[in-house]
Motif scaffolding. Structure first.
Motif, PDB file in Angstrom:
ATOM      1  N   LYS A   1      44.621 -99.132  11.838  1.00 14.62           N
ATOM      2  CA  LYS A   1      43.410 -98.341  11.660  1.00 14.62           C
ATOM      3  C   LYS A   1      43.107 -97.628  12.969  1.00 14.62           C
ATOM      4  O   LYS A   1      43.257 -98.201  14.043  1.00 14.62           O
ATOM      5  CB  LYS A   1      42.264 -99.282  11.305  1.00 14.62           C
ATOM      6  CG  LYS A   1      40.928 -98.615  11.164  1.00 14.62           C
ATOM      7  CD  LYS A   1      39.903 -99.657  10.808  1.00 14.62           C
ATOM      8  CE  LYS A   1      38.504 -99.119  11.044  1.00 14.62           C
ATOM      9  NZ  LYS A   1      37.495-100.136  10.836  1.00 14.62           N
ATOM     10  N   GLN A   2      42.710 -96.371  12.859  1.00 13.17           N
ATOM     11  CA  GLN A   2      42.345 -95.637  14.066  1.00 13.17           C
ATOM     12  C   GLN A   2      41.063 -94.858  13.840  1.00 13.17           C
ATOM     13  O   GLN A   2      40.882 -94.203  12.820  1.00 13.17           O
ATOM     14  CB  GLN A   2      43.469 -94.678  14.476  1.00 13.17           C
ATOM     15  CG  GLN A   2      43.192 -94.012  15.812  1.00 13.17           C
ATOM     16  CD  GLN A   2      44.298 -93.088  16.261  1.00 13.17           C
ATOM     17  OE1 GLN A   2      45.177 -92.718  15.486  1.00 13.17           O
ATOM     18  NE2 GLN A   2      44.257 -92.705  17.524  1.00 13.17           N
TER      19      GLN A   2
ATOM     20  N   THR B   1      46.442 -96.526   8.007  1.00 15.58           N
ATOM     21  CA  THR B   1      47.824 -96.224   7.645  1.00 15.58           C
ATOM     22  C   THR B   1      48.483 -97.474   7.074  1.00 15.58           C
ATOM     23  O   THR B   1      48.532 -98.520   7.729  1.00 15.58           O
ATOM     24  CB  THR B   1      48.616 -95.757   8.886  1.00 15.58           C
ATOM     25  OG1 THR B   1      47.848 -94.753   9.551  1.00 15.58           O
ATOM     26  CG2 THR B   1      49.964 -95.188   8.497  1.00 15.58           C
ATOM     27  N   CYS B   2      48.988 -97.354   5.882  1.00 18.50           N
ATOM     28  CA  CYS B   2      49.670 -98.475   5.230  1.00 18.50           C
ATOM     29  C   CYS B   2      51.030 -98.680   5.907  1.00 18.50           C
ATOM     30  O   CYS B   2      51.790 -97.735   6.087  1.00 18.50           O
ATOM     31  CB  CYS B   2      49.851 -98.167   3.747  1.00 18.50           C
ATOM     32  SG  CYS B   2      50.910 -99.336   2.895  1.00 18.50           S
ATOM     33  N   LYS B   3      51.322 -99.930   6.271  1.00 19.05           N
ATOM     34  CA  LYS B   3      52.578-100.208   6.977  1.00 19.05           C
ATOM     35  C   LYS B   3      53.776-100.071   6.054  1.00 19.05           C
ATOM     36  O   LYS B   3      54.903 -99.872   6.501  1.00 19.05           O
ATOM     37  CB  LYS B   3      52.544-101.630   7.551  1.00 19.05           C
ATOM     38  CG  LYS B   3      51.676-101.725   8.777  1.00 19.05           C
ATOM     39  CD  LYS B   3      52.353-102.528   9.832  1.00 19.05           C
ATOM     40  CE  LYS B   3      51.921-102.054  11.186  1.00 19.05           C
ATOM     41  NZ  LYS B   3      52.430-102.897  12.248  1.00 19.05           N
ATOM     42  N   GLN B   4      53.534-100.227   4.769  1.00 22.92           N
ATOM     43  CA  GLN B   4      54.610-100.173   3.803  1.00 22.92           C
ATOM     44  C   GLN B   4      55.062 -98.732   3.533  1.00 22.92           C
ATOM     45  O   GLN B   4      56.229 -98.409   3.693  1.00 22.92           O
ATOM     46  CB  GLN B   4      54.140-100.830   2.496  1.00 22.92           C
ATOM     47  CG  GLN B   4      55.208-101.015   1.453  1.00 22.92           C
ATOM     48  CD  GLN B   4      56.293-101.976   1.933  1.00 22.92           C
ATOM     49  OE1 GLN B   4      56.011-102.941   2.669  1.00 22.92           O
ATOM     50  NE2 GLN B   4      57.525-101.740   1.533  1.00 22.92           N
TER      51      GLN B   4
ATOM     52  N   ASN C   1      53.387 -95.841   4.724  1.00 26.26           N
ATOM     53  CA  ASN C   1      52.881 -94.867   5.684  1.00 26.26           C
ATOM     54  C   ASN C   1      51.840 -93.906   5.107  1.00 26.26           C
ATOM     55  O   ASN C   1      51.591 -92.848   5.661  1.00 26.26           O
ATOM     56  CB  ASN C   1      54.018 -94.046   6.304  1.00 26.26           C
ATOM     57  CG  ASN C   1      54.690 -94.839   7.393  1.00 26.26           C
ATOM     58  OD1 ASN C   1      54.061 -95.664   8.050  1.00 26.26           O
ATOM     59  ND2 ASN C   1      55.986 -94.615   7.550  1.00 26.26           N
ATOM     60  N   ASN C   2      51.258 -94.296   4.002  1.00 23.12           N
ATOM     61  CA  ASN C   2      50.205 -93.453   3.441  1.00 23.12           C
ATOM     62  C   ASN C   2      48.950 -93.599   4.305  1.00 23.12           C
ATOM     63  O   ASN C   2      48.600 -94.694   4.730  1.00 23.12           O
ATOM     64  CB  ASN C   2      49.906 -93.892   2.010  1.00 23.12           C
ATOM     65  CG  ASN C   2      48.766 -93.112   1.426  1.00 23.12           C
ATOM     66  OD1 ASN C   2      48.780 -91.888   1.418  1.00 23.12           O
ATOM     67  ND2 ASN C   2      47.752 -93.834   0.959  1.00 23.12           N
ATOM     68  N   VAL C   3      48.309 -92.486   4.588  1.00 23.43           N
ATOM     69  CA  VAL C   3      47.093 -92.527   5.410  1.00 23.43           C
ATOM     70  C   VAL C   3      45.884 -92.250   4.534  1.00 23.43           C
ATOM     71  O   VAL C   3      45.848 -91.240   3.836  1.00 23.43           O
ATOM     72  CB  VAL C   3      47.150 -91.468   6.528  1.00 23.43           C
ATOM     73  CG1 VAL C   3      45.906 -91.570   7.412  1.00 23.43           C
ATOM     74  CG2 VAL C   3      48.402 -91.625   7.360  1.00 23.43           C
ATOM     75  N   SER C   4      44.959 -93.182   4.536  1.00 24.85           N
ATOM     76  CA  SER C   4      43.722 -92.868   3.828  1.00 24.85           C
ATOM     77  C   SER C   4      42.628 -92.632   4.864  1.00 24.85           C
ATOM     78  O   SER C   4      42.442 -93.406   5.792  1.00 24.85           O
ATOM     79  CB  SER C   4      43.348 -93.968   2.846  1.00 24.85           C
ATOM     80  OG  SER C   4      42.854 -95.073   3.523  1.00 24.85           O
TER      81      SER C   4
END
Lengths: 515, 102
Positions: free
Chosen positions: A381-382, A297-300, A302-305
Motif C-alpha cells: 500500500k502506498q 497493489t495486489c502481490k499476485q 499486480n492489479n492496483v486499486s
C-alpha cells in the motif's frame, strides 16, 4: 488621452457601427476555435517585415497588419488615411490622426464580453481581473474616508488572547487561523454572508461569524489582549468533548474547529453534513482540503486499486516504526492519516513525509481481497498526495497513546521554511513506476513554484503529556515572526522558530491557482 | 559574413515557426496568462502602475501620450521582471517545444 473616443472613431462607427471592431476582434484577438487560431498564426504578421513582430496593429478599415515598433502601421495609416487600428494583443484602438489610443465604452464592452470565451477555448480556467468597486462599495468608501495603510513594519493583526483557564490549546489554534493568509483575506473581504442567525433565532451560534468577529478584533488596532469568552462558550456548546477546564489537545481542537466551521458554512448553504472533510465549496474546504491517494497493489496479479480520500491534515509518526503487525495505523481521528513503514527515527519533516509516502508491505495478517484476481492476497500500500491543499497542516504525533502507557516523544524534528511537496505527489509516484522521465519536464518541475509551500505558523507544546502549555509562532508579512504566548506577543527570530520542537506545522502554498 | 547572414535568416525562420506553433495551439495565450498571473503575484504590476502614475503626474495628464509612457517605462518594466519568472516561462516554452517535436 481621451476617455470618450475621438471624432475619427465616431465617424467610423457612424458609417459601419461596431461591426469592423467585432470582426477583427474575433478573428485576431480572441480565437475561440483551433481553426481560428491556425488562421491567426498564419496571417497575423507584419505585412512589411513578414514576421510576427511586437505590437502588431490591424487597420480597422482594410485589415492591413503592421507593426507599431518599426512604424509600419503608421506608414499605412498616413498613406491610405486609414487612421484607426487595433492592437492585436490587447484589442485597444489607436487613432493615428489623434496620435493616441482612444477609449470607447461600447468597444470595451465587446472586448470584455469575449475574453472569457478565449480563456475557455485554450483551457485557462480563469483570467485575472482587477477589482473594480461597485456602486455600493464606492458609496462605502466615500462614507468611510479613513484609510489604514499596512506598512512593512506595521504590527496590525497581532493581538494576544487571554487564557480563560487551560485554554492555551484554543488560543494557539486561533492565532494560527488568524494568521492564515487566505483565510484572513476571506474574512477581511467580508465574504461570509451568514443566514444561520435567522434560522436559529440566536445571534451567536455560528462559529464562522464568531471567527469573523475575532478577525475584526485583531485588526481593530486595539492593543490590549482579546478575551475569547464567546468563542470558548461556542466551542463548549458545539463540541462537548472539549468542554470543561481540563487541558486539551491542540490538534484535536484544530480538527473540531475546522469541522464546526465547515458545518456552519454548509448550514449557510443549506445542507449540513458533519465529520469528514468534503469536497464542498466552503472556505474551509477550499483552503484545507487535500486529496490523499491510496494505491493498494495486489502481490499476485499486480492489479492496483486506487482510492482518493479528502483530508484536512497529515498526521506523521515519530520514533522507530512499530513492528509491522497490522501495517498501517489509521489514527482514531477521522481526519488523520498515518502510515509507518521504515525502521529509522525520522529527524526531519522530509523524513516523516518520505516514511508517510513509502510503499508499505501489508503482511500475511492483513490480506485483502483483490478486485481483479478475486482472491485474498498480500499486497503493498502506498499513500501519496493527489491534490495539495492551499494550507497544509502537519501534525507530528508527539503524544503516544499505546495500551498501558502514554508518553510524549520530544525528538527533535527539523522542518524547513520552504517546502516542496512535489516528491510526495501521486504524479511523482506514477513517474517512478513509469518509463520515460523526461529531463526537460523534471527541470521544469523543480523550477516551478507550483508545489512549493512556505511556513507561516508553528504550534509548540512544552511540558509533559499530563501537564503542559501551548504557544504559537506566527508569521507577519513575508518574514517577520512573533511568538504568541496567550496574552503575550513577542518578536521572534526565524531561527528560533525553526529550532523549536514543533507540534503542528502550518504551510501555505506559495502560488495559488485561479480556479 | 555569409555565415552570419545565413544564421540570422535561419534564426528568424525558427522564431516564426515557434511563434506559429504557440499561437496555433493556444499555448501563447496560456503563457500570456501565466506571465500575467506571475507578474501580479510578485508585485510587478503594482510597482509599474505606481511608476506610471508618477510619470503621468510629472509630465502632466494633458501632455502625455501612450508613446511617451511606453518609452519611459519599458526599460524599467523589463528590468523589474524577476529572474525566476523568466526562468519559469523559458522552461515552459522548452517543455512545450519538446512535446511538440515528439
Amino acid at each position: 488621452m481621451s476617455c470618450n473616443g475621438c471624432q475619427h472613431l465616431d465617424e467610423l462607427k457612424k458609417q459601419h457601427g461596431t461591426e469592423p471592431y467585432k470582426i477583427i476582434y474575433s478573428h485576431f484577438i480572441v480565437c475561440k476555435s483551433a481553426d481560428a487560431r491556425r488562421r491567426k498564426a498564419n496571417q497575423c504578421i507584419c505585412y512589411v517585415c513578414r514576421l510576427y513582430t511586437p505590437r502588431l496593429h490591424a487597420c480597422m478599415s482594410c485589415v492591413y497588419i503592421g507593426c507599431y515598433g518599426r512604424g509600419h502601421i503608421h506608414e499605412h495609416a498616413y498613406k491610405k488615411e486609414h487612421y484607426l487600428a487595433i492592437d492585436v494583443c490587447y484589442g485597444v484602438v489607436h487613432c493615428f490622426a489623434c496620435q493616441d489610443y482612444v477609449y470607447d465604452k461600447e468597444l470595451e464592452e465587446i472586448a470584455r464580453a469575449s475574453t472569457p470565451k478565449l480563456a475557455l477555448g485554450v483551457g485557462i480556467k480563469m483570467t485575472f481581473l482587477e477589482w473594480e468597486p461597485n456602486d455600493q462599495e464606492i458609496d462605502l468608501l466615500r462614507r468611510n474616508a479613513k484609510r489604514r495603510r499596512v506598512e512593512e513594519r506595521s504590527t496590525i493583526g497581532l493581538r494576544g488572547l487571554i487564557n480563560l483557564g487551560n485554554t492555551c490549546f484554543m488560543n494557539c489554534i486561533v492565532q494560527a487561523l488568524i494568521h492564515t493568509p487566505v483565510l484572513r483575506d476571506y474574512f477581511l473581504a467580508d465574504k461570509h454572508n451568514c443566514n444561520i442567525h435567522m434560522n436559529l433565532n440566536n445571534n451567536n451560534q455560528c462559529l464562522v461569524c464568531e471567527l469573523s468577529q475575532i478577525f475584526q478584533e485583531f485588526y481593530s488596532g486595539i492593543q490590549a489582549p482579546h478575551i475569547p469568552y464567546r468563542l470558548l462558550h461556542l466551542v463548549w456548546t458545539s463540541a462537548r468533548h472539549l468542554a470543561g477546564y481540563e487541558q486539551q489537545d491542540a490538534h484535536e481542537f484544530l480538527i473540531a474547529a475546522l469541522d464546526l466551521l465547515h458545518q456552519h458554512c454548509q448550514a449557510t448553504n443549506g445542507n449540513v453534513e458533519s465529520g469528514r472533510p468534503h469536497h464542498c465549496n466552503c472556505i474551509i474546504d477550499q483552503i484545507f482540503t487535500g486529496g490523499l491517494q491510496s494505491d493498494v497493489t495486489c502481490k499476485q496479479c499486480n492489479n492496483v486499486s486506487t482510492t482518493i480520500d479528502p483530508i484536512w491534515d497529515v498526521s506523521l509518526d515519530l520514533g522507530p516504526a512499530s513492528p509491522a503487525t497490522n501495517g498501517s495505523h489509521s489514527s482514531s481521528l477521522c481526519s488523520g492519516y498515518s502510515n509507518s513503514p521504515g525502521n529509522y527515527d525520522p529527524t526531519s519533516l522530509i523524513d516523516c513525509l518520505k516514511r508517510f509516502t513509502k510503499p508499505e508491505h501489508l503482511g500475511s495478517s492483513a490480506k485483502i481481497k483483490c478486485s481483479c484476481c478475486h482472491s485474498y492476497q498480500e499486497s503493498t500500500k502506498q499513500l501519496t498526495m493527489k491534490k495539495l491543499p492551499i494550507v497544509a497542516c502537519f501534525h507530528l504525533k508527539r503524544f503516544e497513546h499505546s495500551t498501558g502507557y502514554h508518553k510524549k516523544i520530544a525528538t527533535y524534528v527539523s522542518f524547513p521554511e520552504e517546502l516542496d511537496m512535489t516528491p510526495f505527489m501521486s504524479s511523482s509516484r506514477n513517474n517512478n513506476n513509469g518509463y520515460s522521465l523526461q529531463v526537460v519536464q523534471e527541470a521544469a518541475r523543480s523550477l516551478s513554484c507550483e508545489n512549493k509551500y512556505s511556513l507561516f505558523a508553528v504550534v509548540n507544546h512544552s511540558g509533559t503529556i499530563e501537564c503542559g502549555h501551548y504557544t504559537c509562532y506566527v508569521r507577519q508579512h513575508k518574514d517577520q515572526w512573533f511568538k504568541c504566548d496567550d496574552h503575550l506577543i513577542t518578536k521572534a527570530m526565524p531561527q528560533e522558530v525553526l529550532n523549536s520542537e514543533g507540534y503542528l506545522l502550518f504551510y501555505h502554498k506559495q502560488i495559488l491557482e485561479y480556479s | 559574413m555569409a555565415d552570419i547572414q545565413e544564421r540570422k535568416i535561419k534564426d528568424a525562420q525558427m522564431r516564426a515557426q515557434i511563434n506559429q506553433k504557440l499561437v496555433e495551439t493556444g499555448e501563447r495565450e496560456r503563457l500570456k496568462e501565466l506571465l500575467r498571473t506571475r507578474l501580479v503575484e510578485c508585485g510587478w504590476r503594482d510597482q509599474l502602475k505606481q511608476y506610471c502614475k508618477e510619470v503621468v503626474k510629472q509630465k502632466g495628464l494633458e501632455h502625455i501620450t501612450v508613446d511617451d509612457l511606453v518609452s519611459e517605462i519599458t526599460p524599467k518594466g523589463r528590468a523589474l521582471v524577476p529572474d525566476n519568472v523568466k526562468k519559469e516561462l523559458l522552461q515552459r516554452i522548452r517543455t512545450f517545444l519538446a512535446q511538440q517535436s515528439n
